[in-house]
Design a protein around this motif. Structure first.
Motif, PDB file in Angstrom:
ATOM      1  N   UNK A 188      52.785  59.941 -74.785  1.00  0.00           N
ATOM      2  CA  UNK A 188      51.363  60.274 -74.654  1.00  0.00           C
ATOM      3  C   UNK A 188      50.911  61.209 -75.766  1.00  0.00           C
ATOM      4  N   UNK A 189      51.743  62.174 -76.126  1.00  0.00           N
ATOM      5  CA  UNK A 189      51.363  63.113 -77.184  1.00  0.00           C
ATOM      6  C   UNK A 189      51.279  62.426 -78.536  1.00  0.00           C
ATOM      7  N   UNK A 190      52.209  61.523 -78.822  1.00  0.00           N
ATOM      8  CA  UNK A 190      52.158  60.775 -80.082  1.00  0.00           C
ATOM      9  C   UNK A 190      50.883  59.952 -80.159  1.00  0.00           C
ATOM     10  N   UNK A 191      50.572  59.262 -79.086  1.00  0.00           N
ATOM     11  CA  UNK A 191      49.377  58.416 -79.088  1.00  0.00           C
ATOM     12  C   UNK A 191      48.119  59.254 -79.251  1.00  0.00           C
ATOM     13  N   UNK A 192      48.045  60.358 -78.520  1.00  0.00           N
ATOM     14  CA  UNK A 192      46.854  61.208 -78.580  1.00  0.00           C
ATOM     15  C   UNK A 192      46.662  61.808 -79.962  1.00  0.00           C
ATOM     16  N   UNK A 193      47.722  62.394 -80.507  1.00  0.00           N
ATOM     17  CA  UNK A 193      47.596  63.053 -81.807  1.00  0.00           C
ATOM     18  C   UNK A 193      47.334  62.065 -82.932  1.00  0.00           C
ATOM     19  N   UNK A 194      47.834  60.836 -82.796  1.00  0.00           N
ATOM     20  CA  UNK A 194      47.625  59.829 -83.839  1.00  0.00           C
ATOM     21  C   UNK A 194      46.205  59.282 -83.829  1.00  0.00           C
ATOM     22  N   UNK A 195      45.608  59.186 -82.650  1.00  0.00           N
ATOM     23  CA  UNK A 195      44.312  58.504 -82.531  1.00  0.00           C
ATOM     24  C   UNK A 195      43.108  59.442 -82.479  1.00  0.00           C
ATOM     25  N   UNK A 196      43.293  60.686 -82.062  1.00  0.00           N
ATOM     26  CA  UNK A 196      42.152  61.596 -81.869  1.00  0.00           C
ATOM     27  C   UNK A 196      41.484  61.937 -83.191  1.00  0.00           C
ATOM     28  N   UNK A 197      40.152  61.770 -83.233  1.00  0.00           N
ATOM     29  CA  UNK A 197      39.358  62.089 -84.415  1.00  0.00           C
ATOM     30  C   UNK A 197      38.348  63.183 -84.081  1.00  0.00           C
ATOM     31  N   UNK A 198      37.815  63.873 -85.099  1.00  0.00           N
ATOM     32  CA  UNK A 198      36.895  64.977 -84.826  1.00  0.00           C
ATOM     33  C   UNK A 198      35.654  64.578 -84.046  1.00  0.00           C
ATOM     34  N   UNK A 199      35.212  63.337 -84.180  1.00  0.00           N
ATOM     35  CA  UNK A 199      33.970  62.911 -83.532  1.00  0.00           C
ATOM     36  C   UNK A 199      34.171  62.441 -82.094  1.00  0.00           C
ATOM     37  N   UNK A 200      35.399  62.459 -81.580  1.00  0.00           N
ATOM     38  CA  UNK A 200      35.628  62.101 -80.186  1.00  0.00           C
ATOM     39  C   UNK A 200      35.280  63.270 -79.275  1.00  0.00           C
ATOM     40  N   UNK A 201      34.448  63.008 -78.273  1.00  0.00           N
ATOM     41  CA  UNK A 201      34.066  64.037 -77.308  1.00  0.00           C
ATOM     42  C   UNK A 201      34.892  63.959 -76.034  1.00  0.00           C
ATOM     43  N   UNK A 202      35.407  62.769 -75.723  1.00  0.00           N
ATOM     44  CA  UNK A 202      36.175  62.558 -74.499  1.00  0.00           C
ATOM     45  C   UNK A 202      37.424  61.752 -74.821  1.00  0.00           C
ATOM     46  N   UNK A 203      38.457  61.970 -74.020  1.00  0.00           N
ATOM     47  CA  UNK A 203      39.669  61.159 -74.100  1.00  0.00           C
ATOM     48  C   UNK A 203      39.930  60.595 -72.707  1.00  0.00           C
ATOM     49  N   UNK A 204      40.091  59.267 -72.640  1.00  0.00           N
ATOM     50  CA  UNK A 204      40.331  58.603 -71.355  1.00  0.00           C
ATOM     51  C   UNK A 204      41.662  57.879 -71.427  1.00  0.00           C
ATOM     52  N   UNK A 205      42.622  58.333 -70.616  1.00  0.00           N
ATOM     53  CA  UNK A 205      43.926  57.682 -70.536  1.00  0.00           C
ATOM     54  C   UNK A 205      43.913  56.706 -69.364  1.00  0.00           C
ATOM     55  N   UNK A 206      44.417  55.512 -69.594  1.00  0.00           N
ATOM     56  CA  UNK A 206      44.443  54.485 -68.563  1.00  0.00           C
ATOM     57  C   UNK A 206      45.794  53.765 -68.594  1.00  0.00           C
ATOM     58  N   UNK A 207      46.437  53.665 -67.432  1.00  0.00           N
ATOM     59  CA  UNK A 207      47.658  52.864 -67.345  1.00  0.00           C
ATOM     60  C   UNK A 207      47.296  51.384 -67.384  1.00  0.00           C
ATOM     61  N   UNK A 208      48.242  50.577 -67.840  1.00  0.00           N
ATOM     62  CA  UNK A 208      47.986  49.160 -68.045  1.00  0.00           C
ATOM     63  C   UNK A 208      47.931  48.377 -66.739  1.00  0.00           C
ATOM     64  N   UNK A 209      48.594  48.892 -65.677  1.00  0.00           N
ATOM     65  CA  UNK A 209      48.756  48.095 -64.463  1.00  0.00           C
ATOM     66  C   UNK A 209      47.763  48.436 -63.355  1.00  0.00           C
ATOM     67  N   UNK A 210      46.532  48.734 -63.740  1.00  0.00           N
ATOM     68  CA  UNK A 210      45.431  48.854 -62.777  1.00  0.00           C
ATOM     69  C   UNK A 210      44.977  47.439 -62.406  1.00  0.00           C
ATOM     70  N   UNK A 211      44.771  47.204 -61.118  1.00  0.00           N
ATOM     71  CA  UNK A 211      44.337  45.870 -60.705  1.00  0.00           C
ATOM     72  C   UNK A 211      42.824  45.783 -60.575  1.00  0.00           C
TER      73      UNK A 211
END
Length: 443
Positions: free
Chosen positions: A249-272
């Protein structure tokens, strides 16, 4: 007596002198100080909704620099403009949301996951999606599939492609033994799932609209614990598994987060099944971190439904006392007899007809669906990949956020449904029921 110079020798001397003179003049011009250029300053007008910029051009040389592109590689962000103002006015929010989804051996649930993404009613042009594919088994096609789906998603063709795949599957009458559990589920729930994924007339108008961007990362972390239900939920592997998930999770967050993002939404893949308004519904609360309640359907012979995520809880004195008896590296795992915490779990205070806008303060949180203001990430909140107060990953994320003074809340009556993953015992029991059914039909 000096020798008489020939005409040819005199001409050769003149040519040499001329060449030296030309070389001297060339060097003299090369050493002349070049005219310096300055990049045009930018004038910024800051407003409550962001800022606008206007370049002030000074001369033709500056214009040429700007036209070449070298004058545009300086960016300015006032991070006070990206604090997550959606809670003040969700309907008019123009906040950019970073949608993060970690993936491992997920090929079989990707159609469902992409359907749920397209079902999001928050403006797709304000959502950046980022996937992390990690530690997949040999022969797994998660990476290839997510790449294929992402291209189709951005081309606006994925919804039709998935419907066609489902039609082909039904026509071929393909059904594995692991799908037999559906025969023992609540018929109303199964019908609701079918409508969610196979009824184009019920999709919202921007269902096929491309997202702001899609990025796919790959990175392995040495995760060797199996993806089967029994493997992932065995108590002996929970601490190791959650620490590795924290790293991912930390790798994904730090790699993708940009200055213009106001919110971060984490979602697991197996939501029905999940409301399309989930981002707005979580965003409208004046909290820094917000999670919904996570349940899962069960076969009717097991009661029909069950709380799924017990990682969202309120701290208790017995749990604090328990932590003092553990080693520093031990990780408390909720829902297991080995760790009697007696905490109040978000899952168990749910009322089926309760107000979905009710919210309670939490300490630990689960990771199935998390909305957080990006500013808390920038200030250091993360998913500990180590034991922090005898917790790791999402539960430690919640406790860290609370310790840093941020508000962490959960919606007890707002329910998202996780898929039912039949365990080996479930499959054996269903097979037994099927054999009994066949014997009765023959009789």
């Amino acid at each position: 007596m000096q020798p008489k110079r020939t005409v040819r020798g005199a001409k050769r001397t003149k040519l040499i002198v001329a060449a030296l003179l030309i070389a001297f003049l060339y060097l003299l011009l090369r050493l002349k100080p070049a005219k310096t250029h300055s990049v045009a300053p930018k004038k910024f007008t800051v407003t409550k909704d962001g800022y606008t910029e206007e370049a002030i051009k000074e001369d033709e040389d500056t214009e040429q620099i700007l036209d070449s592109g070298y004058g545009r590689n300086v960016e300015f962000y006032d991070l006070d403009n990206y604090l997550g103002k959606g809670a003040l006015n969700v309907d008019k929010s123009k906040d950019v949301v970073l949608f993060l989804m970690p993936l491992r051996n997920a090929e079989h649930v990707l159609p469902m996951a992409f359907h749920n993404m397209m079902n999001l009613t928050y403006d797709h042009s304000l959502i950046d999606i980022a996937f992390l594919v990690s530690d997949c088994s040999p022969g797994d096609t998660t990476l290839d599939t997510v790449l294929e789906y992402s291209v189709a998603l951005q081309n606006g063709t994925l919804a039709d492609d998935l419907l066609e795949q489902e039609r082909i599957k039904k026509k071929a009458n393909v059904q594995g033994s692991s799908d037999l559990y559906q025969l023992y589920m609540d018929p109303d729930y199964i019908a609701n799932v079918q409508r969610a994924y196979n009824s184009p007339e019920s999709y919202h108008k921007d269902y096929r609209k491309p997202f702001r961007s899609v990025t796919i990362f790959t990175k392995d972390f040495g995760q060797i614990i199996g993806q089967g239900f029994s493997d992932r939920h065995a108590v002996k592997v929970q601490g190791i598994r959650r620490k590795l998930m924290g790293r991912a999770r930390n790798w994904l967050t730090s790699s993708a987060l940009q200055p213009y993002h106001s919110w971060v939404y984490w979602r697991d893949v197996d939501i029905e099944t999940c409301p399309g308004l989930v981002i707005q519904d979580l965003m409208k609360h004046d909290y820094d971190v917000t999670v919904p309640n996570i349940w899962r359907p069960l076969p009717t012979y097991l009661g029909g439904e069950q709380p799924y995520d017990l990682n969202s809880w309120m701290e208790s004195d017995p749990a604090l006392a328990l932590a003092k008896t553990l080693e520093e590296d031990d990780v408390i795992v909720e829902g297991y007899a080995e760790y009697p915490t007696y905490r109040v779990h978000l899952a168990y205070i749910r009322e089926a007809d309760g107000n979905p806008d009710d919210i309670v303060d939490l300490d630990g949180i689960g990771g199935v669906s998390i909305l957080a203001k990006a500013r808390i990430i920038r200030q250091g909140v993360n998913f500990p990949a180590f034991s922090l107060w005898n917790h790791a990953e999402t539960e430690a994320f919640g406790k860290m956020a609370r310790a840093m003074g941020f508000r962490v809340g959960g919606l007890p009556h707002y329910t998202i449904w996780h898929i039912f993953e039949p365990s080996e015992d479930d499959l054996k029991h269903i097979a037994k029921l099927e054999r009994k059914k066949r014997r009765q039909l023959k009789a």
